[in-house]
Enzyme design. Structure first.
Site: not given
Ligand code: CO8
Length: 258
Positions: A66, A109, A112
């Protein structure tokens, strides 16, 4: 309807393709992408010319979760009143078989969303995880429920409570992934699987998917009753008569999807 901005939508034969397309955020799932995916999938589901749907992302990310930046400032009242992710159950409820073609990250997400699909075909590069505990939250669109049903309590708890990522190979061994294929072959392999499914009789696909869903939702006795009625109902279709005649006559069936 305005053209979608966060996904690409394409029809190839009887297969509808939806490609998540927010490369700047690794396909993070914000409210707009949810609305557009659900609208595209619902439109495919309403079209009898479509017999299978493929949902995919990019080589680097199916979806990295998400959208954290969109969620960060929300309050619990926002979630309860606005229900910003409230449309995802409509995606899980469509009748048409859906294949998730997963390459790269399928996190939070994203994992999911893959689990709302019927088959998960993964590139050998794919990584699956429920890392929400790292953010001070927990899975919110099925991660604690579908994952337990898919891979059992102890494997699910290992992912949900540690937040660790697992490889495509480990995901397949655990039962989260249907098949693993070389990354370069992912879309071709999925196209072949989807075309094969879409060539079957649509009424039998709808009924088979509903019966599979019943296995997750009901008791064994209820599920067996549902399956028996669904099986019987197929005998009113043209395609059941055609499929069985074709077998007897040693030829390919010519399904009309009626
Ligand atoms: N949300 C928003 N932006 C994101 C997300 C995300 N989940 N993941 C990556 N991005 C963005 C980064 O912020 C970055 O943007 P910017 O260049 O502007 O800083 C861009 O995408 C590229 O990402 P990275 O530079 O971090 O890329 P890396 O190759 O270094 O790392 C990863 C890749 C490991 C995937 C890393 O991006 C990461 O850890 N992302 C987050 C993963 C995460 O925690 N996901 C879970 C999110 S919470 C969730 O999904 C809850 C769902 C339930 C909702 C319930 C509703 C009722």
């Amino acid at each position: 309807m305005t053209a979608p901005e966060t996904i690409q939508v394409e029809t190839r034969g009887r297969v509808g393709w939806i490609t998540l397309d927010r490369p700047e955020a690794l396909n993070a799932l914000n409210a707009q992408i949810m609305r557009e995916v659900v609208a595209a999938a619902t439109a495919f589901d309403a079209d009898p010319a479509i017999g299978a749907i493929v949902l995919t992302g990019s080589a680097k990310a199916f979806a990295a979760g998400a959208d954290i930046k969109e969620m960060e400032a929300k309050t619990s009242v926002d979630w309860l009143v606005d229900d910003p992710f409230g449309e995802w159950p409509r995606f899980a409820a469509i009748r048409t078989p859906v294949i998730a073609a997963v390459s790269g990250y399928a996190l939070g997400g994203g994992c999911e969303l893959a689990m709302m699909c019927d088959l998960i075909v993964a590139a050998d590069s794919a990584r699956f995880g429920q890392p929400e505990v790292n953010l001070g939250v927990l899975p919110g669109i099925g991660g604690t429920q579908r994952l337990v049903r898919a891979i059992g309590y102890y494997k699910a708890a290992d992912m949900v409570l540690t937040g660790r990522l697992i490889s495509a190979e480990d995901a397949e061994r655990a039962g989260l992934v249907s098949r693993v294929v070389p990354a370069d072959d992912l879309l071709d392999e999925v196209a072949t699987i989807a075309e094969g499914i879409a060539a079957k009789s649509l009424p039998s696909l709808y009924a088979a998917k509903a019966a599979l869903d019943a296995a997750l939702e009901t008791s064994l006795a209820e599920g067996l009753r549902f399956e028996r009625h669904a099986f019987a109902a197929q005998f009113d279709t043209h395609d059941q008569k055609e499929g069985m005649a074709a077998f007897r006559e040693k030829r390919d069936p010519d399904f009309t999807h009626r």
